[in-house]
Design an enzyme around this catalytic site. Structure first.
Site, short mmCIF file in Angstrom:
data_model
loop_
_atom_site.label_atom_id
_atom_site.label_comp_id
_atom_site.label_asym_id
_atom_site.label_seq_id
_atom_site.Cartn_x
_atom_site.Cartn_y
_atom_site.Cartn_z
N MET A 10 -6.03 114.60 93.93
CA MET A 10 -5.21 115.31 92.96
C MET A 10 -6.07 116.36 92.27
O MET A 10 -7.29 116.26 92.22
CB MET A 10 -4.64 114.32 91.95
CG MET A 10 -3.67 113.35 92.62
SD MET A 10 -3.27 111.90 91.71
CE MET A 10 -2.25 112.46 90.42
N CYS A 11 -5.41 117.38 91.73
CA CYS A 11 -6.12 118.46 91.04
C CYS A 11 -6.89 117.89 89.86
O CYS A 11 -6.41 116.96 89.22
CB CYS A 11 -5.14 119.52 90.58
SG CYS A 11 -4.55 120.48 91.99
N PRO A 12 -8.06 118.44 89.65
CA PRO A 12 -8.62 119.67 90.20
C PRO A 12 -9.52 119.47 91.42
O PRO A 12 -10.19 120.41 91.84
CB PRO A 12 -9.44 120.21 89.04
CG PRO A 12 -10.01 118.99 88.41
CD PRO A 12 -8.90 117.96 88.53
#
Length: 73
Positions: A10-12
């Site tokens: 998942m981001c970042p």
């Protein structure tokens, strides 16, 4: 072509992984980032626009995207 497997990330995290790879690419070389998180697409596209990189996004199967990024140094 360098492939960055970000499935499950998942981001970042995908953006940070792309940054480390892009810094090592020569002009005209490409890398492919594979993700299964739709929010990653907009973040990668924003990163590419800021860094003047060209990109192409393709949903290769339902919920999995390949983003091909070209280094323009």
């Amino acid at each position: 072509m360098v492939k960055i497997d970000c499935l499950g990330d998942m981001c970042p995290v995908p953006v940070l992984r792309l940054k480390t790879v892009i810094d090592s690419l020569k002009n005209g070389e490409e890398c492919m980032l594979v993700t299964d998180h739709s929010c990653t697409i907009s973040n990668i596209e924003a990163f590419c626009k800021v860094h003047h990189l060209t990109y192409d996004t393709d949903e290769v199967m339902n919920g999995v995207w390949e983003i091909t990024i070209s280094a323009n140094k």
